[in-house]
Design a protein around this motif. Structure first.
Motif, PDB file in Angstrom:
ATOM      1  N   VAL A  10       0.864  -1.175   0.000  1.00  0.00           N
ATOM      2  CA  VAL A  10       0.000   0.000   0.000  1.00  0.00           C
ATOM      3  C   VAL A  10       0.902   1.226   0.000  1.00  0.00           C
ATOM      4  O   VAL A  10       1.855   1.303   0.765  1.00  0.00           O
ATOM      5  N   ASP A  12       1.012   5.198   0.724  1.00  0.00           N
ATOM      6  CA  ASP A  12       0.236   6.246   1.388  1.00  0.00           C
ATOM      7  C   ASP A  12       0.314   7.565   0.614  1.00  0.00           C
ATOM      8  O   ASP A  12       0.977   7.654  -0.432  1.00  0.00           O
ATOM      9  N   CYS A  20       1.585  -5.067   3.610  1.00  0.00           N
ATOM     10  CA  CYS A  20       0.464  -5.431   4.465  1.00  0.00           C
ATOM     11  C   CYS A  20       0.065  -6.885   4.237  1.00  0.00           C
ATOM     12  O   CYS A  20       0.218  -7.416   3.138  1.00  0.00           O
ATOM     13  N   SER A  56     -10.449  -1.647   2.041  1.00  0.00           N
ATOM     14  CA  SER A  56     -10.558  -0.856   0.820  1.00  0.00           C
ATOM     15  C   SER A  56     -11.326  -1.656  -0.212  1.00  0.00           C
ATOM     16  O   SER A  56     -11.330  -2.889  -0.184  1.00  0.00           O
ATOM     17  N   LEU A  69      -6.405  -0.250  -5.234  1.00  0.00           N
ATOM     18  CA  LEU A  69      -7.210  -0.051  -4.030  1.00  0.00           C
ATOM     19  C   LEU A  69      -7.934   1.279  -4.131  1.00  0.00           C
ATOM     20  O   LEU A  69      -7.372   2.259  -4.621  1.00  0.00           O
TER      21      LEU A  69
END
Length: 96
Positions: A10, A12, A20, A56, A69
């Motif tokens: 993921v 940010d 993750c 998500s 996502l």
């Protein structure tokens, strides 16, 4: 991300990557989307201790493309996700 993957990366809003662990995925015919519950590696999932679980929506990639996502957009989606989460937690308790 592809169905069945155990890990996802993921990114940010600052461009930082976080590996993750996928807890589980499910599809909603009502919303026509797939969803994934996940948590950062290193923050092991533990029902006894509070672990920050993220969820998500995701769109699977086509061919060699990775999936994408997306944020949960509506209150109705959140309500449905909460029901799925509560069912998941209840099933986990029954297995113990």
């Amino acid at each position: 991300m592809e169905h069945g993957d155990k890990h996802i990366t993921v990114v940010d809003e600052n461009g930082n990557e976080q590996l993750c662990e996928v807890l589980f995925t499910f599809e909603s015919e009502d919303f026509g989307k797939s969803y994934v519950f996940y948590y950062p590696i290193g923050a092991e999932y533990d029902e006894e201790e509070e672990t920050e679980i993220h969820v998500s929506a995701f769109i699977p990639g086509e061919g060699e493309e990775e999936g994408e996502l997306q944020p949960i957009e509506t209150e109705e989606e959140w309500d449905m996700i909460e029901e799925v989460w509560n069912t998941f937690c209840a099933e986990q308790e029954e297995e113990e």
